[in-house]
Write a protein that holds these residues in place. Structure first.
Motif, PDB file in Angstrom:
ATOM      1  N   ASP A  15       3.314  30.623   8.947  1.00 53.61           N
ATOM      2  CA  ASP A  15       3.943  29.436   9.528  1.00 53.61           C
ATOM      3  C   ASP A  15       5.081  28.945   8.628  1.00 53.61           C
ATOM      4  O   ASP A  15       4.881  28.653   7.446  1.00 53.61           O
ATOM      5  N   GLU A  74       6.816  26.112   8.683  1.00 52.42           N
ATOM      6  CA  GLU A  74       6.680  24.725   8.235  1.00 52.42           C
ATOM      7  C   GLU A  74       5.703  24.615   7.064  1.00 52.42           C
ATOM      8  O   GLU A  74       5.934  23.849   6.121  1.00 52.42           O
ATOM      9  N   GLU A  95       7.441  25.812   3.952  1.00 55.50           N
ATOM     10  CA  GLU A  95       8.344  24.764   3.445  1.00 55.50           C
ATOM     11  C   GLU A  95       7.554  23.674   2.716  1.00 55.50           C
ATOM     12  O   GLU A  95       7.991  23.166   1.677  1.00 55.50           O
TER      13      GLU A  95
END
Length: 315
Positions: free
Chosen positions: A126, A128, A131
């Motif tokens: 993933d 996100e 990050e």
């Protein structure tokens, strides 16, 4: 008559000398015993290894102030400390702790940088989440700079029941490579902690030392290593000293706790005296975080912890 009196005086003098010598001997024994009791009751100097109490380990004896706790630890012979929650403390408190540790020449064990147990994080692709992890690493680097930390602890989170295990392993390795790129320039080392699934933490991805070794070798970064929690590994797989030897190149830190019960050494089945001796002989210079409770309450319990480490450090 004079000869009789002289003989009597000689006998009296001889008896006096005998009494004096006897009294002196008794006094010497008494002083020696008192000195032994004083030595037994006082700190025994620095430990051979850097056993690291947590910041709250001696609250009953030293109070709540972190600086007072550090002074108490140093007085008892400890040359390290760890605080899992250090990253969440106010910056000024972090700086005060770091300053006092520097003054006392104490080593800081790993603080927790990331450990979201229920979250499927490192096992995913993933974007996100990646990050988020990178942002968290940057925050960890800034904290490490403030507190002069060499190590920060990472738990890769939960495993995914809907994804093939090998894919999850590949994702963990890839995410750790991104994290290593962030922390490596600062010199900060991320230590991965395998945790047991049988007693404390079911559902986590990372559970075994060989598994952590495989991942570290695959990431191939000086900033991704292992914290070997001996309590967890006794539950998960045992074979403690051979596993330490097999993975030595990737171990950067240790956690300590006896099993069963997760109390101080000497309260369970683990022969910590032999383990500490083995680690010492290998030239280990890092922290051994005392991540456990005490078998007794109050000051008595805190003193029992210190005594246990004295006993296990006597090799």
């Amino acid at each position: 008559m004079q000869n009789v009196q002289e003989s009597s005086h000689q006998r009296n003098a001889t008896m006096s000398r005998r009494d004096l010598l006897a009294s002196a001997a008794v006094a010497a024994v008494t002083v020696s015993a008192a000195a032994s009791r004083l030595k037994a009751a006082s700190p025994g100097g620095k430990f051979k290894l850097k056993y690291a109490p947590s910041l709250g380990s001696f609250r009953q004896s030293a109070g709540a102030d972190p600086i007072d706790n550090l002074k108490f630890m140093a007085d008892q012979g400890f040359s390290a400390m760890f605080d899992n929650g250090l990253m969440g403390k106010p910056k000024d408190v972090q700086e005060k702790i770091a300053g006092e540790m520097s003054r006392l020449d104490m080593t800081l064990g790993p603080f927790v940088l990331y450990a979201d147990f229920p979250k499927k994080s490192f096992v995913t692709r993933d974007a996100e989440i990646r990050e988020m992890l990178i942002k968290r690493m940057k925050e960890g680097v800034e904290c490490a700079k403030r507190v002069n930390a060499k190590w920060a602890l990472v738990v890769p989170g939960a495993y995914d029941q809907g994804l093939e295990w090998d894919y999850q392993t590949a994702n963990v390795i890839e995410n750790l490579k991104y994290c290593a790129e962030v922390v490596e320039p600062s010199g900060l080392v991320l230590v991965l902690e395998p945790l047991n699934a049988w007693t404390n933490h079911p559902g986590l991805f990372l559970t075994k030392i060989p598994q952590a070794y495989h991942i570290c070798r695959a990431v191939s970064s000086p900033s991704v290593k292992i914290v070997n929690d001996i309590y967890h590994q006794q539950i998960t797989e045992g074979n403690l000293i051979p596993n330490i030897d097999m993975t030595w190149s990737e171990i950067a830190s240790f956690h300590v706790g006896d099993n069963p019960g997760r109390k101080e050494p000497t309260t369970g089945e683990i022969n910590y005296k032999n383990i500490f001796k083995h680690i010492h002989q290998k030239g280990y210079q890092g922290a051994l975080c005392m991540e456990h409770g005490s078998s007794k309450r109050g000051k008595e319990g805190e003193m029992a912890v210190i005594e246990a480490y004295r006993a296990c450090d006597d090799f």
